[in-house]
Design a protein around this motif. Structure first.
Motif, PDB file in Angstrom:
ATOM      1  N   ASP A 253       0.947  -1.319   0.093  1.00  0.00           N
ATOM      2  CA  ASP A 253      -0.008  -0.100   0.037  1.00  0.00           C
ATOM      3  C   ASP A 253       0.737   1.170  -0.234  1.00  0.00           C
ATOM      4  N   THR A 254       0.702   2.189  -1.045  1.00  0.00           N
ATOM      5  CA  THR A 254       1.537   3.311  -1.160  1.00  0.00           C
ATOM      6  C   THR A 254       0.308   4.440  -1.355  1.00  0.00           C
ATOM      7  N   GLN A 255       0.815   5.591  -0.798  1.00  0.00           N
ATOM      8  CA  GLN A 255       0.038   6.815  -0.884  1.00  0.00           C
ATOM      9  C   GLN A 255       1.188   7.978  -0.790  1.00  0.00           C
ATOM     10  N   GLY A 256       0.732   8.858  -1.844  1.00  0.00           N
ATOM     11  CA  GLY A 256       1.784   9.950  -2.056  1.00  0.00           C
ATOM     12  C   GLY A 256       1.164  10.993  -2.711  1.00  0.00           C
ATOM     13  N   ALA A 257       1.912  12.233  -2.845  1.00  0.00           N
ATOM     14  CA  ALA A 257       1.438  13.499  -3.453  1.00  0.00           C
ATOM     15  C   ALA A 257       2.645  14.382  -3.910  1.00  0.00           C
ATOM     16  N   TYR A 258       2.562  14.980  -4.784  1.00  0.00           N
ATOM     17  CA  TYR A 258       3.273  15.916  -5.072  1.00  0.00           C
ATOM     18  C   TYR A 258       2.797  17.055  -5.813  1.00  0.00           C
TER      19      TYR A 258
ATOM     20  N   SER B 194      -2.373  13.683  -6.388  1.00  0.00           N
ATOM     21  CA  SER B 194      -2.334  12.721  -5.211  1.00  0.00           C
ATOM     22  C   SER B 194      -2.500  11.259  -5.880  1.00  0.00           C
ATOM     23  N   TYR B 195      -2.019  10.130  -5.240  1.00  0.00           N
ATOM     24  CA  TYR B 195      -1.922   8.786  -5.871  1.00  0.00           C
ATOM     25  C   TYR B 195      -2.021   7.883  -4.972  1.00  0.00           C
ATOM     26  N   THR B 196      -2.408   6.765  -5.250  1.00  0.00           N
ATOM     27  CA  THR B 196      -2.457   5.569  -4.406  1.00  0.00           C
ATOM     28  C   THR B 196      -2.016   4.404  -5.190  1.00  0.00           C
ATOM     29  N   VAL B 197      -1.419   3.403  -4.714  1.00  0.00           N
ATOM     30  CA  VAL B 197      -1.002   1.986  -5.151  1.00  0.00           C
ATOM     31  C   VAL B 197      -1.672   1.170  -4.099  1.00  0.00           C
ATOM     32  N   ASN B 198      -2.445   0.151  -4.476  1.00  0.00           N
ATOM     33  CA  ASN B 198      -2.868  -0.778  -3.404  1.00  0.00           C
ATOM     34  C   ASN B 198      -2.932  -2.174  -4.135  1.00  0.00           C
ATOM     35  N   GLY B 199      -1.529  -2.964  -3.740  1.00  0.00           N
ATOM     36  CA  GLY B 199      -1.468  -4.239  -4.346  1.00  0.00           C
ATOM     37  C   GLY B 199      -1.535  -4.208  -5.796  1.00  0.00           C
ATOM     38  N   ASP B 200      -2.188  -5.073  -6.547  1.00  0.00           N
ATOM     39  CA  ASP B 200      -2.380  -5.177  -7.922  1.00  0.00           C
ATOM     40  C   ASP B 200      -3.241  -4.187  -8.696  1.00  0.00           C
ATOM     41  N   SER B 201      -3.731  -3.204  -8.007  1.00  0.00           N
ATOM     42  CA  SER B 201      -4.792  -2.319  -8.272  1.00  0.00           C
ATOM     43  C   SER B 201      -4.123  -1.290  -9.475  1.00  0.00           C
ATOM     44  N   GLY B 202      -2.963  -0.991  -9.263  1.00  0.00           N
ATOM     45  CA  GLY B 202      -2.075  -0.219 -10.140  1.00  0.00           C
ATOM     46  C   GLY B 202      -2.019   1.224  -9.558  1.00  0.00           C
ATOM     47  N   TYR B 203      -1.549   2.039 -10.394  1.00  0.00           N
ATOM     48  CA  TYR B 203      -1.475   3.516 -10.076  1.00  0.00           C
ATOM     49  C   TYR B 203      -2.357   4.309 -10.289  1.00  0.00           C
ATOM     50  N   VAL B 204      -3.170   4.743  -9.155  1.00  0.00           N
ATOM     51  CA  VAL B 204      -4.480   5.689  -9.472  1.00  0.00           C
ATOM     52  C   VAL B 204      -4.026   7.090  -8.945  1.00  0.00           C
ATOM     53  N   ALA B 205      -4.378   7.979  -9.867  1.00  0.00           N
ATOM     54  CA  ALA B 205      -3.903   9.383  -9.643  1.00  0.00           C
ATOM     55  C   ALA B 205      -5.033  10.512  -9.675  1.00  0.00           C
ATOM     56  N   GLU B 206      -5.064  11.151  -9.054  1.00  0.00           N
ATOM     57  CA  GLU B 206      -6.165  12.391  -9.088  1.00  0.00           C
ATOM     58  C   GLU B 206      -5.215  13.778  -9.412  1.00  0.00           C
ATOM     59  N   VAL B 207      -5.561  14.313 -10.550  1.00  0.00           N
ATOM     60  CA  VAL B 207      -4.732  15.557 -10.845  1.00  0.00           C
ATOM     61  C   VAL B 207      -5.595  16.661 -10.955  1.00  0.00           C
ATOM     62  N   THR B 208      -5.145  17.765 -10.137  1.00  0.00           N
ATOM     63  CA  THR B 208      -6.049  18.991 -10.061  1.00  0.00           C
ATOM     64  C   THR B 208      -4.682  20.256 -10.464  1.00  0.00           C
ATOM     65  N   CYS B 209      -5.729  21.107 -10.938  1.00  0.00           N
ATOM     66  CA  CYS B 209      -4.860  22.531 -11.252  1.00  0.00           C
ATOM     67  C   CYS B 209      -5.390  23.683 -10.669  1.00  0.00           C
ATOM     68  N   GLU B 210      -4.635  24.370  -9.851  1.00  0.00           N
ATOM     69  CA  GLU B 210      -4.971  25.570  -9.117  1.00  0.00           C
ATOM     70  C   GLU B 210      -4.450  26.857  -9.511  1.00  0.00           C
ATOM     71  N   GLY B 211      -5.333  27.808  -9.812  1.00  0.00           N
ATOM     72  CA  GLY B 211      -5.083  29.246 -10.271  1.00  0.00           C
ATOM     73  C   GLY B 211      -5.413  29.338 -11.889  1.00  0.00           C
ATOM     74  N   GLU B 212      -5.385  30.364 -12.372  1.00  0.00           N
ATOM     75  CA  GLU B 212      -5.538  30.752 -13.653  1.00  0.00           C
ATOM     76  C   GLU B 212      -4.253  30.743 -14.661  1.00  0.00           C
ATOM     77  N   ALA B 213      -4.548  30.025 -15.747  1.00  0.00           N
ATOM     78  CA  ALA B 213      -3.260  30.117 -16.717  1.00  0.00           C
ATOM     79  C   ALA B 213      -3.079  31.627 -17.294  1.00  0.00           C
ATOM     80  N   GLN B 214      -1.981  31.958 -17.295  1.00  0.00           N
ATOM     81  CA  GLN B 214      -1.495  33.482 -17.404  1.00  0.00           C
ATOM     82  C   GLN B 214      -0.440  33.407 -18.853  1.00  0.00           C
ATOM     83  N   TYR B 215      -0.761  34.135 -19.773  1.00  0.00           N
ATOM     84  CA  TYR B 215      -0.004  34.155 -20.952  1.00  0.00           C
ATOM     85  C   TYR B 215       0.543  35.564 -21.160  1.00  0.00           C
ATOM     86  N   PRO B 216       1.507  36.006 -20.615  1.00  0.00           N
ATOM     87  CA  PRO B 216       1.813  37.515 -20.710  1.00  0.00           C
ATOM     88  C   PRO B 216       2.134  37.937 -22.178  1.00  0.00           C
ATOM     89  N   ALA B 217       2.028  39.177 -22.592  1.00  0.00           N
ATOM     90  CA  ALA B 217       2.314  39.405 -23.952  1.00  0.00           C
ATOM     91  C   ALA B 217       3.599  39.238 -24.224  1.00  0.00           C
TER      92      ALA B 217
END
Length: 150
Positions: free
Chosen positions: A85-90, A103-126
């Protein structure tokens, strides 16, 4: 008289050449070379370290973080593992200014399960081009070299 002397010299020369070539003629009655293959011996060297033998399921915790305001680097990673059982985040600061968290978890043979979120607004300066540099040739040398011949 000169012609007889000349013929004797040529005869001696041919005799010497024939003798030289006659001594290097290979003999075709030489025995075949004998070859006996030795059996290879392989032995693995004993390890030179004294690592303890695994004594149970894997358990570890780690984390690291980097925040450098000058370069804009901002990232972090942490992970916990107990057996299978593995839990982690970056998180990482994206080039467009958003913060991406995973945020991700790995439970035995279930594989790598990740939840990806983005915070903030993308900024593209001139786009602001950097001023181009003009080529300036090197100044001419102020000295006048004079050749010297010795």
């Amino acid at each position: 008289m000169i012609t007889l002397f000349f013929f004797i010299q040529i005869f001696v020369l041919f005799a010497v050449v024939a003798l030289a070539f006659g001594s290097t003629v290979p003999s075709y009655n030489t025995p075949a070379p004998s070859y006996s293959a030795s059996t290879p011996r392989y032995s693995a060297p004993a390890p030179s370290y004294n690592a303890p033998a695994p004594s149970g399921p894997v358990q570890y915790n780690f984390n690291y973080a980097v925040k450098d305001d000058y370069s804009g680097n901002d990232y972090n990673h942490q992970e916990n593992r107990n057996g299978y059982d593995t839990q982690g985040a970056y998180y990482v600061l994206l080039p467009d200014g958003r913060l991406q968290r995973v945020s991700y978890t790995v439970n035995g043979d279930s594989g790598y399960v990740a939840e990806v979120t983005c915070e903030g607004e993308a900024q593209y300066p001139a786009y602001q081009p950097t001023p181009s540099r003009s080529y300036q040739p090197a100044p001419t040398p102020s000295y006048q070299p004079t050749p010297s011949y010795a």
